[in-house]
Design a protein around this motif. Sequence first.
Motif, PDB file in Angstrom:
ATOM      1  N   THR A   1      16.171  10.656  29.407  1.00  0.00           N
ATOM      2  CA  THR A   1      16.428  10.904  30.836  1.00  0.00           C
ATOM      3  C   THR A   1      17.700  11.711  31.015  1.00  0.00           C
ATOM      4  OG1 THR A   1      17.551   8.769  30.967  1.00  0.00           O
ATOM      5  CG2 THR A   1      15.244   8.813  31.660  1.00  0.00           C
ATOM      6  N   SER A   2      18.197  12.247  29.905  1.00  0.00           N
ATOM      7  CA  SER A   2      19.458  12.988  29.963  1.00  0.00           C
ATOM      8  C   SER A   2      19.170  14.492  30.099  1.00  0.00           C
ATOM      9  CB  SER A   2      20.269  12.692  28.700  1.00  0.00           C
ATOM     10  OG  SER A   2      21.174  13.696  28.477  1.00  0.00           O
ATOM     11  N   LYS A   3      20.054  15.182  30.835  1.00  0.00           N
ATOM     12  CA  LYS A   3      19.902  16.625  31.008  1.00  0.00           C
ATOM     13  C   LYS A   3      20.196  17.367  29.718  1.00  0.00           C
ATOM     14  CE  LYS A   3      22.909  16.942  34.398  1.00  0.00           C
ATOM     15  NZ  LYS A   3      23.742  17.537  35.503  1.00  0.00           N
TER      16      LYS A   3
ATOM     17  N   ASN B   1      18.155  11.694  38.026  1.00  0.00           N
ATOM     18  CA  ASN B   1      19.384  11.112  37.470  1.00  0.00           C
ATOM     19  C   ASN B   1      20.176  10.321  38.510  1.00  0.00           C
ATOM     20  OD1 ASN B   1      19.133  11.790  34.855  1.00  0.00           O
ATOM     21  ND2 ASN B   1      20.507  13.521  34.878  1.00  0.00           N
TER      22      ASN B   1
END
Lengths: 122, 864
Positions: free
Chosen positions: B641-643, B663
């Motif tokens: 779920t991280s950019k 986010n």
Amino acid sequence: MKILLLDDDKQLRLNLSAFLEDEGYTVVNAASAEEALQMINRDKYKVAIVDINLPGIDGEEFINIASEKTPDTRYLIHTGIYDYKLSPGMKSLGLNENDLIYKPVIDMNFMVEKVKSIFENK
Amino acid sequence: MSYFQLMEGAVIGLYVLSSLFSFFLSSRNVEKQINRIYSVFALLMACEVFLQNLNYYEVSAEKFVFYDKLVNSCIILASFCFILFISQITGYKPKKIMAGLIFAAGFVFSINLLLPGGIVYKNVLLGSDKTILWGEIINTKIYETTNWFFAAMTYTIMVFVFVVKALISQKKRGESQNFKLIMIASSIGIGGIFVENIMLLLQIADLMILDDFCFLAFVLIISHRNFTDVFEASKIKSSLIESQQGNKVLVDSMNDAVMLWDKNGIIQFVNKKFCELMEYDYNDVIEKPAENFIIDNELKPANEILRNIEKARQVEITLKNKSGGLKDFLVGISPRIDGNGEIIGSINVMTDISERNSAEKSLRKTLMNFQSIFESSPFPISINITKNGVMVEVNPSFLKFFNIGKEHVINHTIQSFAGENKEEAIDIFFKKGKLENFITTFEIGGVKKTMLLNSNKIDFNDETCTLTVFQDITELEETKKKIEDANLYMQYLIDSISAVIISVDINLQVKFFNNASLQYQNLDANNSNYFFDKFFGLKFIQEELTNSISKNDVYKQTKMVVDSEGSADFYEISIYPLSKVESKGYVIMLENITEKKKMEEMMIQTEKLMSISGLAAGMAHEINNPLGTIVQGCHNIVRRTSKDLSKNLVLADELGINFDVLNSYFEKRQIYEIISSMKNAALRASDIIQNMLQFSRKSESKKQEYSISKLIDEVLDLANSEYDLKKKYDFKSITVVKEIAEDLPEIRITVTEIQQVLYNIIRNAAQAIKQENSIEKKPTLILRAFQEGDYLVIEIEDNGPGIPDKIKNKIFEPFFTTKEVGEGTGLGLSVSFMIIKNNHNGILNVDSAKNCGTVFQIKLPVEQ
């Protein structure tokens, strides 16, 4: 960049292969040694992450058999046996303490580093 | 009547009186012979004086010569009597001299008769009258003496010489009572005759009366003697009567029998003792022949005994008493002599020797007994000459015991048959001759025998010998030794018991105690043997002892004793009444089980942890995988779920999801925090598993010799560097005192484990100190290390709040923690406990009192 992941724990395979795939590797899962051996016959893997406690043929046996067929494959032993030590047979196949990873792998980067170093040392 | 005539008459009268007096005495049996002779002598002298008197007035020469012849005859006869008299008085009776004298007297007498003028006168002429003493007128005579006159003078000298010799011989025999008397009397008498005759011969003077007076003096002296004898004789007679009575009492009271018999063997007297011994009455015996009572014996015929009484002697005779019993006597026979020196019988003093004889008999019997004891004694007995050890007699047991022939023993010393066994003892007992319970060994037929020797000196065949009794005490000694051994063994056994064991009698007097009891002994007990005096330190069991005594039953209980400092000791007290043994009393057993109790608790603790460790090993494997999955899953969720991961953005674009919106949604809904907490929870679980695995981890291969002081420094460094982010404790604010003994040996340990233990404890201590909010107390941590016996001891002391009593027992329990949830696993101390106890064979102790801080003590064996 193909990695063979041999473990009878489905959840573990899912998470580990997800992480390694995110790192850009192609991960092929096998739930048993028998399955993994068939895969070796079909394809070549640079790295095989092998669990020791397996139904049927165990991890060490698998490495013994597999290393005959694909001598180039490097093995990382990933075990939940907290006091597992390399057997002389394993050592004769060139495995050393660095190739041992005890479960649970809390920080998966640790495993990625090991895999990466194998590929880079190529 | 003229004075002269009166004087001469008086002289004659005295002669006659003296003669009569002696005659009278002789008839009274006083010196009968002597007095008779003297009586004749004095009569002759009276005649002589009378005839001489006639001569003084005679005017006829013929008559004068005739009278003078008669005078001389009287004198010669008197001299003869005088010789006999002297001989009787002095006891001087040499036959030859006597015969010579009688011959000489006879010769002079014959010549006197034969010659016409007698022995004196050859020729006599009557002269004119002459006035002599007192104016008396007598006729003077002119005469010529014969040649024979000298023979008469010689005879006179012979008589005088005889008297002198008789008196000297008497004196030589020691009977001097009459010596002076007779000597003076004789000297005056004979001297007077001699002087008068010499004067007559030389015609110096004619004293005429001198010899008469001289002889009168002699007569008076002899009469005086005889008179004294008569007087004494009467005195003797009366005292004899007295003494006869006294003698009877004396003789009767004598312890010996006395018997008098006459020369015919007729009993005249016996004393009371005789009657008593012989059981006869006095009258039964008197006037009876002694022969009737004497048992005839071939060697000593009664006749011989009775008749042979001239000389005093001793004989043994046997008499038969009234009841027919025989009595042995030793008889002293002495002759009884009457006044005339004649033997009239014997006096017999008889000593009863029957008892002595029977004693002799019993002695003989004893000797016989000795012989039979000697022969039949089961103990070997030897008799040897004391001075040289040569054997003179041995008994059959001796020969049997030493397995030797008699000929090899007699006349040999013991060394010669005792073989190689030349013990010093042999010398000792043969030379000294007296041994009391002397123990030595003999080797007989290759077997060593322990012998008990007793010896004493005896007279054997008139030689000083040693009698030795041998006693084989080999088995006895062995048994004794075994008993001693057993006793010693028991003593060691009892002393090796760490519990106090004391036995007392029913009055609580101490009979026995073992080594362990010594620590409770009261050294100031003044030798009192009373249990609570001697073992003052055990006063606390008084109640139990009283209890047990009253019930007379076995008492067994554990008792807690709190001392003045408040530390509690546990004792296991057992009291056993000794009712079945002879000496009744109690055995008190007491054991300080404080340490044991601690050990027990520790054992339980260990047990508990061991069971966990078995479980943990199985669990670890199964739980690790799921834990791994959770952790890795969280990791994956966060990453995916991280950019930062390009793949995420690509996929989000494909699906038309605004990643930033996603986010911020996650953040707003605290999704990441939740995931993080999941991850942390899993990590903690993993931590717990890891710790639990320590319980069963074998670390033997990693052990190495390591310095504890170095290890302590390392741990302190580690603690200093770790600064708790949550500021739960600040190690740097704590004063650390190190009291490390020098020259501590390196010990074999698993360094990481001991580090872990020390670190655990130090961290706990630091945290405990932090809890103490007192300003006065400066937080201090004392680290000690020293050696105590076989252990190296590490102590960690803090001045924190201490451990409350109620949780003191739980601190080593796994999963017990006082820390907030999530802060500690509750395994630190239990793991430490296992490391010390199981992996290092050591001891981990804690001592703590509220508000006094805590001391952890690690004891590690120096040699493993």
